[in-house]
Scaffold this active site. Structure first.
Site, PDB file in Angstrom:
ATOM      1  N   ARG A   1       0.824  -1.229   0.000  1.00 20.23           N
ATOM      2  CA  ARG A   1       0.000   0.000   0.000  1.00 20.23           C
ATOM      3  C   ARG A   1       0.847   1.262   0.000  1.00 20.23           C
ATOM      4  O   ARG A   1       0.351   2.342  -0.297  1.00 20.23           O
ATOM      5  CB  ARG A   1      -0.858   0.023   1.267  1.00 20.23           C
ATOM      6  CG  ARG A   1      -1.922  -1.036   1.304  1.00 20.23           C
ATOM      7  CD  ARG A   1      -2.688  -0.917   2.601  1.00 20.23           C
ATOM      8  NE  ARG A   1      -3.512   0.286   2.592  1.00 20.23           N
ATOM      9  CZ  ARG A   1      -4.830   0.262   2.451  1.00 20.23           C
ATOM     10  NH1 ARG A   1      -5.466  -0.868   2.330  1.00 20.23           N
ATOM     11  NH2 ARG A   1      -5.529   1.380   2.438  1.00 20.23           N
TER      12      ARG A   1
ATOM     13  N   LYS B   1      -0.538 -19.978   4.672  1.00 12.29           N
ATOM     14  CA  LYS B   1      -1.409 -20.294   5.774  1.00 12.29           C
ATOM     15  C   LYS B   1      -1.546 -19.070   6.689  1.00 12.29           C
ATOM     16  O   LYS B   1      -0.644 -18.240   6.670  1.00 12.29           O
ATOM     17  CB  LYS B   1      -0.902 -21.493   6.551  1.00 12.29           C
ATOM     18  CG  LYS B   1       0.425 -21.231   7.292  1.00 12.29           C
ATOM     19  CD  LYS B   1       0.762 -22.331   8.223  1.00 12.29           C
ATOM     20  CE  LYS B   1       0.208 -22.104   9.599  1.00 12.29           C
ATOM     21  NZ  LYS B   1       0.952 -21.172  10.415  1.00 12.29           N
TER      22      LYS B   1
ATOM     23  N   HIS C   1       5.140 -24.628   4.991  1.00  7.96           N
ATOM     24  CA  HIS C   1       6.597 -24.567   4.789  1.00  7.96           C
ATOM     25  C   HIS C   1       7.319 -25.747   5.442  1.00  7.96           C
ATOM     26  O   HIS C   1       8.465 -26.021   5.120  1.00  7.96           O
ATOM     27  CB  HIS C   1       7.169 -23.218   5.223  1.00  7.96           C
ATOM     28  CG  HIS C   1       7.341 -23.044   6.693  1.00  7.96           C
ATOM     29  ND1 HIS C   1       6.308 -22.706   7.530  1.00  7.96           N
ATOM     30  CD2 HIS C   1       8.427 -23.160   7.495  1.00  7.96           C
ATOM     31  CE1 HIS C   1       6.759 -22.620   8.767  1.00  7.96           C
ATOM     32  NE2 HIS C   1       8.047 -22.894   8.780  1.00  7.96           N
TER      33      HIS C   1
ATOM     34  N   LYS D   1      10.992 -28.326   4.380  1.00  9.61           N
ATOM     35  CA  LYS D   1      12.198 -28.520   5.196  1.00  9.61           C
ATOM     36  C   LYS D   1      12.961 -29.739   4.692  1.00  9.61           C
ATOM     37  O   LYS D   1      12.358 -30.780   4.422  1.00  9.61           O
ATOM     38  CB  LYS D   1      11.817 -28.694   6.670  1.00  9.61           C
ATOM     39  CG  LYS D   1      11.299 -27.401   7.300  1.00  9.61           C
ATOM     40  CD  LYS D   1      11.206 -27.502   8.791  1.00  9.61           C
ATOM     41  CE  LYS D   1      10.515 -26.283   9.370  1.00  9.61           C
ATOM     42  NZ  LYS D   1      11.409 -25.167   9.690  1.00  9.61           N
TER      43      LYS D   1
ATOM     44  N   GLU E   1       9.017 -24.591  20.316  1.00  8.96           N
ATOM     45  CA  GLU E   1       9.668 -23.302  20.051  1.00  8.96           C
ATOM     46  C   GLU E   1      10.039 -22.677  21.384  1.00  8.96           C
ATOM     47  O   GLU E   1       9.272 -22.778  22.349  1.00  8.96           O
ATOM     48  CB  GLU E   1       8.711 -22.369  19.317  1.00  8.96           C
ATOM     49  CG  GLU E   1       8.332 -22.856  17.939  1.00  8.96           C
ATOM     50  CD  GLU E   1       7.463 -21.833  17.221  1.00  8.96           C
ATOM     51  OE1 GLU E   1       8.020 -20.927  16.607  1.00  8.96           O
ATOM     52  OE2 GLU E   1       6.232 -21.944  17.311  1.00  8.96           O
TER      53      GLU E   1
ATOM     54  N   ASP F   1      -2.518 -22.707  14.420  1.00 12.36           N
ATOM     55  CA  ASP F   1      -1.249 -22.197  13.897  1.00 12.36           C
ATOM     56  C   ASP F   1      -0.287 -23.339  13.527  1.00 12.36           C
ATOM     57  O   ASP F   1       0.453 -23.232  12.552  1.00 12.36           O
ATOM     58  CB  ASP F   1      -0.592 -21.304  14.970  1.00 12.36           C
ATOM     59  CG  ASP F   1       0.591 -20.498  14.437  1.00 12.36           C
ATOM     60  OD1 ASP F   1       0.528 -20.047  13.279  1.00 12.36           O
ATOM     61  OD2 ASP F   1       1.582 -20.313  15.177  1.00 12.36           O
TER      62      ASP F   1
ATOM     63  N   HIS G   1       1.183 -27.927  10.091  1.00 11.30           N
ATOM     64  CA  HIS G   1       2.530 -28.507  10.148  1.00 11.30           C
ATOM     65  C   HIS G   1       2.545 -29.893  10.812  1.00 11.30           C
ATOM     66  O   HIS G   1       3.106 -30.841  10.272  1.00 11.30           O
ATOM     67  CB  HIS G   1       3.495 -27.592  10.906  1.00 11.30           C
ATOM     68  CG  HIS G   1       3.538 -26.186  10.388  1.00 11.30           C
ATOM     69  ND1 HIS G   1       3.448 -25.878   9.055  1.00 11.30           N
ATOM     70  CD2 HIS G   1       3.661 -24.992  11.026  1.00 11.30           C
ATOM     71  CE1 HIS G   1       3.532 -24.565   8.897  1.00 11.30           C
ATOM     72  NE2 HIS G   1       3.656 -24.013  10.079  1.00 11.30           N
TER      73      HIS G   1
ATOM     74  N   LYS H   1       4.717 -22.738  22.244  1.00 11.81           N
ATOM     75  CA  LYS H   1       5.650 -21.604  22.303  1.00 11.81           C
ATOM     76  C   LYS H   1       6.208 -21.530  23.715  1.00 11.81           C
ATOM     77  O   LYS H   1       5.607 -22.019  24.660  1.00 11.81           O
ATOM     78  CB  LYS H   1       4.921 -20.312  21.956  1.00 11.81           C
ATOM     79  CG  LYS H   1       4.355 -20.338  20.542  1.00 11.81           C
ATOM     80  CD  LYS H   1       4.563 -19.036  19.822  1.00 11.81           C
ATOM     81  CE  LYS H   1       4.021 -19.078  18.408  1.00 11.81           C
ATOM     82  NZ  LYS H   1       5.042 -19.327  17.398  1.00 11.81           N
TER      83      LYS H   1
HETATM   84  C1  BG6 Z   1       4.515 -20.662  11.377  1.00 14.26           C
HETATM   85  C2  BG6 Z   1       3.726 -20.244  12.574  1.00 14.26           C
HETATM   86  O1  BG6 Z   1       3.701 -21.311  10.439  1.00 14.26           O
HETATM   87  O2  BG6 Z   1       5.556 -21.546  11.768  1.00 14.26           O
HETATM   88  C3  BG6 Z   1       4.625 -19.602  13.621  1.00 14.26           C
HETATM   89  O3  BG6 Z   1       2.721 -19.325  12.185  1.00 14.26           O
HETATM   90  C4  BG6 Z   1       5.777 -20.508  13.951  1.00 14.26           C
HETATM   91  O4  BG6 Z   1       3.897 -19.287  14.802  1.00 14.26           O
HETATM   92  C5  BG6 Z   1       6.474 -20.976  12.691  1.00 14.26           C
HETATM   93  O5  BG6 Z   1       6.679 -19.800  14.775  1.00 14.26           O
HETATM   94  C6  BG6 Z   1       7.521 -22.030  12.999  1.00 14.26           C
HETATM   95  O6  BG6 Z   1       8.275 -22.279  11.849  1.00 14.26           O
HETATM   96  P1  BG6 Z   1       9.782 -22.784  11.949  1.00 14.26           P
HETATM   97  O7  BG6 Z   1      10.162 -23.061  10.555  1.00 14.26           O
HETATM   98  O8  BG6 Z   1      10.558 -21.683  12.593  1.00 14.26           O
HETATM   99  O9  BG6 Z   1       9.730 -23.993  12.835  1.00 14.26           O
END
Ligand code: BG6
Length: 490
Positions: free
Chosen positions: A45, A144, A174, A178, A212, A231, A236, A336
């Protein structure tokens, strides 16, 4: 004249673009794998010139780890393929303007990467189509979260399907990009060694952990309406479970792989009132420490409601109800502010059926698939390693755990390709193997939805856990009921 690709990045000034996409595109550029003659067009924007946009990106590269930062000369070459287009995504005339700038060179492939708030996905797709930008050359990448429940996910998929064929739609998870996940496919389907063991007769349980150490950082407002289940688990963790649990696909084509993953999702044991009460634990981090530094509770993070009921931790037990896996518990755990950054899958094999050695042989073997921070495989065995001359212990008493350790970073080093780099190149090349099909995604939502509904009416709320730990003790109690423990507790 026909040129290479155009990659249009909606959300071109957003967090994902800075943190992941631009660094990944630069790595591909540096490695010489980004096809020649391409153009990357950031959309946002702000009123920026191409030069200002390039300068912003260059400044952001300072936050990228040193080895991945471009030199001034490298950035200058990369910057030559970067452009910026200002757009208000609700305005049809802005799409018409985009169409004009794309027509200047009819690229062979046009990638529309929609890294915006999910509420804009359908608008962007509709407007792209209205501006005639849904040509056969177009590929749409959707980040996502794709919706927040089954109904909203379906609504997005239905809209996208009105304008694009399934083979044009690249839904990103993603984790599939990996290297460790691709190695899991290689381990399972490129080697015959484990296949005969990969079943209920030999495997006691499988544990998937995505831990995490970070908190929600600056994403409190987003996370409040998302939580760990949406999330991390819906996407994942379930994709990892599919990769571990799926049958060998008939070939390596995208649909053959996705068909098998879909079958796993369809075989997951449906939730009942009893399992909703006993087989899932949700938690929320309280204050604690992370790497020795005091850190605040989730409820004290910016953008978070001080009475928030959002979960930052989920542990659950499920089963894949089919011939291969019947009765084998699969445990998923993610959160987390846990004790470390650690993503791994642990396959616990059954102990020997008859023990001739001492009690340690009652320990089963373990295959550990490390996703991060390490990337590799460990095979835990028992061996006779101890010096038993002094103790005069018989050979039968002297078994000790040992491990075979395969470190992919050491083995393949600089050839390793990051998740986003791999996925972006796959989109440009039109390879769908590592992307999620709409029916898989819907099935995953269908399976998590009873949890969402249950929690909405469950007065108990998430259980607090101290930051820097492995989550609420109820998570250990859940797995202990089956006579097992989490990997780090053994
Ligand atoms: C994302 C989540 O999809 O994946 C995040 O929205 C998370 O909250 C992240 O931290 C973790 O990805 P990675 O590759 O760092 O394990």
């Amino acid at each position: 004249m026909t040129m290479g690709f155009d990659l249009v990045l909606f959300g071109g000034t957003g967090d994902l673009a800075w943190r992941k996409l631009m660094p990944a595109l630069f790595q591909a550029f540096r490695h010489g794998t980004l096809p020649e003659g391409g153009r990357i067009i950031g959309v946002g924007r702000d009123d920026l010139t191409h030069e200002q946009y390039r300068a912003l990106i260059q400044a952001r590269f300072d936050k990228v780890e040193l080895a991945k930062r471009p030199s001034a000369e490298e950035f200058a070459r990369f910057a030559a393929i970067l452009e910026f287009v200002r757009m208000d995504l609700s305005k049809p005339e802005d799409y018409a303007h985009l169409a004009t700038s794309l027509q200047t060179r009819s690229a062979t492939t046009v990638v529309m990467y929609v890294a915006t708030a999910p509420s804009l996905f359908t608008t962007v797709c509709e407007q792209l189509a209205a501006a005639g930008l849904n040509t056969p050359q177009t590929r749409v990448v959707l980040e996502k979260p794709l919706g927040h429940d089954l109904a909203s996910n379906r609504a997005i998929n239905q809209t996208v399907r009105r304008f694009f064929e399934e083979k044009q739609v690249f839904r990103i998870d993603h984790y599939l990009g990996k290297p460790a996940v691709q190695n899991l496919f290689a381990l399972r389907f490129g080697n015959a060694l484990f296949e005969p063991l990969w079943r209920r007769e030999h495997i006691a349980n499988i544990q998937i952990t995505i831990a995490e150490d970070l908190g929600v950082e600056s994403r409190g407002a987003f996370y409040e309406t998302t939580g760990a289940l949406r999330d991390m688990v819906q996407n994942h963790a379930l994709q990892l479970l599919c990769a571990i649990g799926m049958e060998p696909p008939i070939n390596a084509h995208a649909d053959a792989i996705r068909d098998e993953k879909l079958k796993v999702l369809r075989s997951l044991k449906p939730w009942t009132a009893a399992t909703l009460a006993s087989d899932v634990v949700r938690g929320q981090y309280a204050s604690g420490t992370s790497a020795g530094t005091p850190v605040p509770a989730y409820r004290d993070e910016p953008g978070v409601n001080p009475h928030s009921q959002t979960e930052t931790f989920v542990a659950l037990r499920t089963e894949i109800a089919n011939w291969r896996w019947a009765g084998v518990p699969f445990y998923i755990r993610t959160g987390k502010r846990l004790a470390g950054r650690d993503a791994r899958i642990v396959v616990n094999f059954r102990p020997t059926p008859h023990a001739i050695f001492n009690a340690s042989s009652a320990m089963g073997n373990q295959l550990v698939i490390n996703l991060q921070p390490k990337d590799g495989l460990e095979l835990h065995l028992l061996a006779q390693g101890q010096d038993n001359r002094k103790t005069r212990a018989s050979a039968a008493q002297a078994l000790a755990p040992v491990q075979l350790d395969l470190d992919f970073d050491k083995r393949f080093g600089s050839e390793r390709v990051g998740a986003y780099e791999r996925l972006l190149l796959d989109v440009i090349d039109g390879r769908l193997n590592l992307f999620v099909r709409s029916d898989e995604q819907e099935e995953a939502w269908r399976w998590v939805e009873p949890l969402i509904k249950h929690w909405a009416s469950d007065a108990q709320g998430p259980r607090p856990y101290a930051a820097g730990t492995w989550g609420p003790s109820a998570s250990s109690a859940m797995i202990a009921r089956d006579g097992f423990c989490w990997d780090e507790e053994s």
